[in-house]
Motif scaffolding. Structure first.
Motif, PDB file in Angstrom:
ATOM      1  N   GLY B 148       0.811  -1.205   0.000  1.00 30.89           N
ATOM      2  CA  GLY B 148       0.000   0.000   0.000  1.00 30.89           C
ATOM      3  C   GLY B 148       0.849   1.262   0.000  1.00 30.89           C
ATOM      4  O   GLY B 148       2.040   1.229   0.300  1.00 30.89           O
ATOM      5  N   THR B 149       0.214   2.394  -0.351  1.00 33.00           N
ATOM      6  CA  THR B 149       0.968   3.649  -0.437  1.00 33.00           C
ATOM      7  C   THR B 149       1.360   4.108   0.962  1.00 33.00           C
ATOM      8  O   THR B 149       0.568   4.005   1.909  1.00 33.00           O
ATOM      9  N   GLY B 150       2.579   4.544   1.058  1.00 35.15           N
ATOM     10  CA  GLY B 150       3.069   5.112   2.310  1.00 35.15           C
ATOM     11  C   GLY B 150       3.582   4.083   3.295  1.00 35.15           C
ATOM     12  O   GLY B 150       3.934   4.441   4.422  1.00 35.15           O
ATOM     13  N   LYS B 151       3.621   2.837   2.881  1.00 30.99           N
ATOM     14  CA  LYS B 151       4.038   1.787   3.820  1.00 30.99           C
ATOM     15  C   LYS B 151       5.547   1.616   3.736  1.00 30.99           C
ATOM     16  O   LYS B 151       6.158   1.725   2.675  1.00 30.99           O
ATOM     17  N   ARG B 152       6.119   1.294   4.841  1.00 26.91           N
ATOM     18  CA  ARG B 152       7.575   1.152   4.917  1.00 26.91           C
ATOM     19  C   ARG B 152       7.967  -0.247   4.489  1.00 26.91           C
ATOM     20  O   ARG B 152       7.149  -1.163   4.435  1.00 26.91           O
ATOM     21  N   MET B 153       9.243  -0.395   4.175  1.00 24.60           N
ATOM     22  CA  MET B 153       9.748  -1.705   3.763  1.00 24.60           C
ATOM     23  C   MET B 153       9.730  -2.657   4.935  1.00 24.60           C
ATOM     24  O   MET B 153       9.863  -2.281   6.093  1.00 24.60           O
ATOM     25  N   GLY B 154       9.578  -3.946   4.603  1.00 26.02           N
ATOM     26  CA  GLY B 154       9.577  -4.959   5.654  1.00 26.02           C
ATOM     27  C   GLY B 154       8.170  -5.373   6.008  1.00 26.02           C
ATOM     28  O   GLY B 154       7.193  -5.051   5.336  1.00 26.02           O
ATOM     29  N   LYS B 155       8.017  -6.085   7.113  1.00 20.42           N
ATOM     30  CA  LYS B 155       6.746  -6.564   7.658  1.00 20.42           C
ATOM     31  C   LYS B 155       6.151  -7.640   6.750  1.00 20.42           C
ATOM     32  O   LYS B 155       4.947  -7.780   6.624  1.00 20.42           O
ATOM     33  N   GLY B 156       7.036  -8.400   6.086  1.00 21.28           N
ATOM     34  CA  GLY B 156       6.586  -9.559   5.315  1.00 21.28           C
ATOM     35  C   GLY B 156       6.156  -9.192   3.909  1.00 21.28           C
ATOM     36  O   GLY B 156       6.132  -8.025   3.505  1.00 21.28           O
ATOM     37  N   LYS B 157       5.793 -10.205   3.183  1.00 24.50           N
ATOM     38  CA  LYS B 157       5.346 -10.020   1.788  1.00 24.50           C
ATOM     39  C   LYS B 157       3.921  -9.499   1.809  1.00 24.50           C
ATOM     40  O   LYS B 157       3.070  -9.948   2.584  1.00 24.50           O
ATOM     41  N   SER B 158       3.645  -8.571   0.900  1.00 26.04           N
ATOM     42  CA  SER B 158       2.324  -7.931   0.872  1.00 26.04           C
ATOM     43  C   SER B 158       1.321  -8.860   0.180  1.00 26.04           C
ATOM     44  O   SER B 158       1.663  -9.930  -0.309  1.00 26.04           O
ATOM     45  N   SER B 159       0.071  -8.376   0.118  1.00 22.56           N
ATOM     46  CA  SER B 159      -1.001  -9.193  -0.459  1.00 22.56           C
ATOM     47  C   SER B 159      -1.034  -9.053  -1.980  1.00 22.56           C
ATOM     48  O   SER B 159      -0.440  -8.150  -2.561  1.00 22.56           O
ATOM     49  N   ILE B 160      -1.786  -9.967  -2.580  1.00 24.24           N
ATOM     50  CA  ILE B 160      -1.865 -10.001  -4.057  1.00 24.24           C
ATOM     51  C   ILE B 160      -2.776  -8.881  -4.531  1.00 24.24           C
ATOM     52  O   ILE B 160      -3.878  -8.692  -4.014  1.00 24.24           O
ATOM     53  N   SER B 161      -2.308  -8.144  -5.551  1.00 23.15           N
ATOM     54  CA  SER B 161      -3.131  -7.057  -6.113  1.00 23.15           C
ATOM     55  C   SER B 161      -3.776  -7.486  -7.429  1.00 23.15           C
ATOM     56  O   SER B 161      -4.920  -7.161  -7.704  1.00 23.15           O
ATOM     57  N   HIS B 162      -3.050  -8.182  -8.274  1.00 23.02           N
ATOM     58  CA  HIS B 162      -3.628  -8.630  -9.549  1.00 23.02           C
ATOM     59  C   HIS B 162      -2.825  -9.817 -10.056  1.00 23.02           C
ATOM     60  O   HIS B 162      -1.814 -10.200  -9.442  1.00 23.02           O
ATOM     61  N   TYR B 163      -3.297 -10.364 -11.178  1.00 25.41           N
ATOM     62  CA  TYR B 163      -2.658 -11.523 -11.798  1.00 25.41           C
ATOM     63  C   TYR B 163      -2.205 -11.171 -13.212  1.00 25.41           C
ATOM     64  O   TYR B 163      -2.809 -10.321 -13.872  1.00 25.41           O
ATOM     65  N   VAL B 164      -1.159 -11.839 -13.668  1.00 29.92           N
ATOM     66  CA  VAL B 164      -0.600 -11.580 -15.001  1.00 29.92           C
ATOM     67  C   VAL B 164      -0.239 -12.912 -15.650  1.00 29.92           C
ATOM     68  O   VAL B 164      -0.171 -13.943 -14.986  1.00 29.92           O
ATOM     69  N   THR B 165      -0.011 -12.845 -16.980  1.00 34.61           N
ATOM     70  CA  THR B 165       0.530 -14.000 -17.722  1.00 34.61           C
ATOM     71  C   THR B 165       1.908 -13.611 -18.218  1.00 34.61           C
ATOM     72  O   THR B 165       2.066 -12.591 -18.888  1.00 34.61           O
ATOM     73  N   PRO B 166       2.919 -14.401 -17.900  1.00 36.65           N
ATOM     74  CA  PRO B 166       4.247 -14.119 -18.453  1.00 36.65           C
ATOM     75  C   PRO B 166       4.347 -14.621 -19.886  1.00 36.65           C
ATOM     76  O   PRO B 166       3.755 -15.624 -20.254  1.00 36.65           O
ATOM     77  N   VAL B 167       5.088 -13.856 -20.677  1.00 38.84           N
ATOM     78  CA  VAL B 167       5.223 -14.125 -22.116  1.00 38.84           C
ATOM     79  C   VAL B 167       6.703 -14.081 -22.450  1.00 38.84           C
ATOM     80  O   VAL B 167       7.413 -13.174 -22.006  1.00 38.84           O
ATOM     81  N   LYS B 168       7.147 -15.022 -23.268  1.00 43.42           N
ATOM     82  CA  LYS B 168       8.552 -15.051 -23.694  1.00 43.42           C
ATOM     83  C   LYS B 168       8.651 -14.519 -25.127  1.00 43.42           C
ATOM     84  O   LYS B 168       7.656 -14.415 -25.842  1.00 43.42           O
ATOM     85  N   ALA B 169       9.875 -14.239 -25.531  1.00 39.72           N
ATOM     86  CA  ALA B 169      10.100 -13.699 -26.873  1.00 39.72           C
ATOM     87  C   ALA B 169       9.808 -14.769 -27.914  1.00 39.72           C
ATOM     88  O   ALA B 169      10.256 -15.908 -27.782  1.00 39.72           O
TER      89      ALA B 169
END
Lengths: 252, 254
Positions: B148-169
């Motif tokens: 989230g905005t304004g949050k400091r580094m650390g305190k574990g991995k954040s939550s999922i915001s969206h999903y993507v598909t990886p694509v290769k060349a």
């Protein structure tokens, strides 16, 4: 410190290890932009580049037919039924054995072309635009029209006769059409250049030529000698004396 | 001053009328020749070999994938942001199934549901009865976390915001086919290629075939005995210092 270094050189993080230089409040690098390669890498890539000799392209400073034949070696001709139909028409036109003239066509307005067409039609001639150089050049080799190939290079126009009219009057007509420049043609079974056509146009009519030949033949058959011999004796004697004098003068 | 402005206005008004256009066109030299000729009709291409599938339009992709782990809470699990899914060439999905036209990625990257939905709406609106389109990528499955905005580094991995598909060349994203030519396809698919977050291009079966032939010809007629692969593996010029292990694998191309 990192902020100071960033102000000094904007691309510094591209040459340094990014893992040791991450910090807060620093601009994230543009990973989509390709990194500039080092000199050693560029030298290595140039040395290992593939060296290939490409096939030669057809040269441009040879004649039109040879250039097209050479360029067609690298292209496969796709059969086009429309082109074959036009090819057939061109062959029929050449087999008809009609006399025609080739003129170079400079840029001309459509209204002027209409006027010229009407003038030629009144004299019994016909303008032909459909016979293109590519078609004629394909169908000419091996026929009697092979020598006309040098004329079939630029924008051209063919003039044929619809009623079998005389081509001797055409050079005078074409003087009024400055955009059409005479090159040559095929008239009465003979290939003619521009100079020969001008000479041909100055020749007299067939009837006059026939009458002249008839007169000459009648002289050879003895028309005049017989009239001289069967004339009065006095006139014959006088003629003979005159003839004798002429021979003596010539021998002297 | 008033007279000058009035005259300029009148001049401009006249200049934009039809009469001015007619006069302008007459003054230009017409260097064309009118002649009666045959209409040059192009031969229509043959589409007898093309099979159009039942479902012609692009299907809707899910924003969130169905849960893989059937846990009691049925929560989605975070993943590492691994670049291996975008690195290197695409070994499998780099050819056209229907052998007509498609969009190919030239670089690796991530595609989100926003891209897919925008392309789906645009292409489905442009398709006719005689055309079809198909996806060649999976729906988004890789989770991306965001703090989230304004949050400091650390305190574990954040939550999922969206999903993507990886694509290769080299991967093909879309395929379009039917009774259609390259010009029409280009108008449709150039927006798709421009909106990709990586470089992409519009291809046809002819383009791929020509490139393969060119590659094979170059490989057979190469006169340089020093190839990248051989020189890199044997450390010519001490180049291993400046190369990555991926350059040794893919000969410096990816």
């Amino acid at each position: 410190m990192a902020a100071l270094v960033k102000r000094v050189s904007p691309g510094w993080h591209l040459y340094n290890n990014w893992n040791f230089t991450t910090a807060r409040f620093i601009q994230k690098g543009n990973f989509r932009r390709k990194k500039r390669t080092l000199t050693s890498q560029r030298v290595f890539l140039l040395a290992t580049e593939e060296i290939v000799i490409a096939p030669p392209k057809p040269p441009k400073d040879i004649s039109c037919t040879k250039y097209k034949a050479a360029s067609n070696m690298y292209k496969e001709e796709v059969p086009n039924p429309y082109f074959e139909f036009r090819n057939k028409l061109c062959k029929e036109f050449l087999e008809k054995d009609e006399s025609f003239l080739i003129c170079h066509r400079n840029p001309v307005t459509a209204s002027a072309v209409y006027d010229y067409r009407m003038k030629l039609k009144q004299k019994g001639f016909r303008l032909v635009f459909g016979m293109t150089n590519t078609l004629l050049r394909k169908n000419i080799p091996g026929t009697k029209f092979e020598a006309l190939a040098p004329y079939l290079v630029s924008h051209n126009v063919l003039i044929t006769s619809s009623n079998g009219s005389d081509f001797r009057s055409l050079p005078a007509l074409l003087r009024k059409m400055p955009e059409f420049i005479l090159l040559g043609g095929y008239v009465d079974g003979i290939l003619l250049s521009r100079d020969n056509l001008m000479k041909y146009s100055k020749l007299p009519d067939l009837d006059t030529c026939r009458s002249e030949t008839a007169g000459i033949l009648s002289l050879i058959a003895g028309g005049k000698t017989s009239s001289l011999i069967y004339s009065h004796a006095q006139t014959l004697g006088a003629n003979l004396k005159q003839y004798e004098k002429q021979i003596k003068e010539e021998s002297d | 001053m008033m007279s000058v402005t009035m005259s300029t206005k009148v001049y401009l008004n006249f200049y934009n009328t039809n009469a001015a256009w007619v006069i302008k066109s007459l003054s230009k030299p017409h260097s064309y020749v009118q002649s009666a000729a045959y209409m040059k009709i192009k031969v229509a291409p043959n589409y007898d070999d093309i099979e159009i599938p039942e479902k012609k339009k692009l299907r809707m992709m899910d924003k969130v994938p169905p849960p893989v782990l059937h846990t009691a809470s049925n929560l989605a699990v975070q993943q590492r942001s691994e670049a291996k899914y975008c690195r290197g060439p695409e070994p499998i999905h780099n050819k056209l199934n229907y052998g007509q036209y498609g969009v190919q990625a030239l670089d690796g990257g991530y595609l989100s549901h926003k891209h897919m939905d925008a392309w789906r709406l645009y292409i489905n609106s442009k398709l006719t009865n005689v055309m079809f389109a198909e996806w060649r990528i999976e729906p988004p499955w890789k989770p991306v976390t965001k703090k989230g905005t304004g949050k400091r580094m650390g305190k574990g991995k954040s939550s999922i915001s969206h999903y993507v598909t990886p694509v290769k060349a080299g991967r093909i994203l879309l395929e379009v086919g039917g009774e259609i030519e390259y010009k029409q396809v280009y108008k449709m698919l150039r927006h798709v290629a421009a909106q990709c977050p990586f470089d992409a291009r519009i291809i046809s079966a002819e383009i791929l075939q020509k490139e393969e032939e060119q590659k094979n010809w170059i490989a057979t007629n190469n006169l340089n005995p020093f190839s990248f692969r051989y020189c890199a593996r044997n450390n010519f010029l001490g180049i291993k210092k400046d190369l990555s292990p991926y350059d040794l694998k893919w000969s410096g191309k990816y």
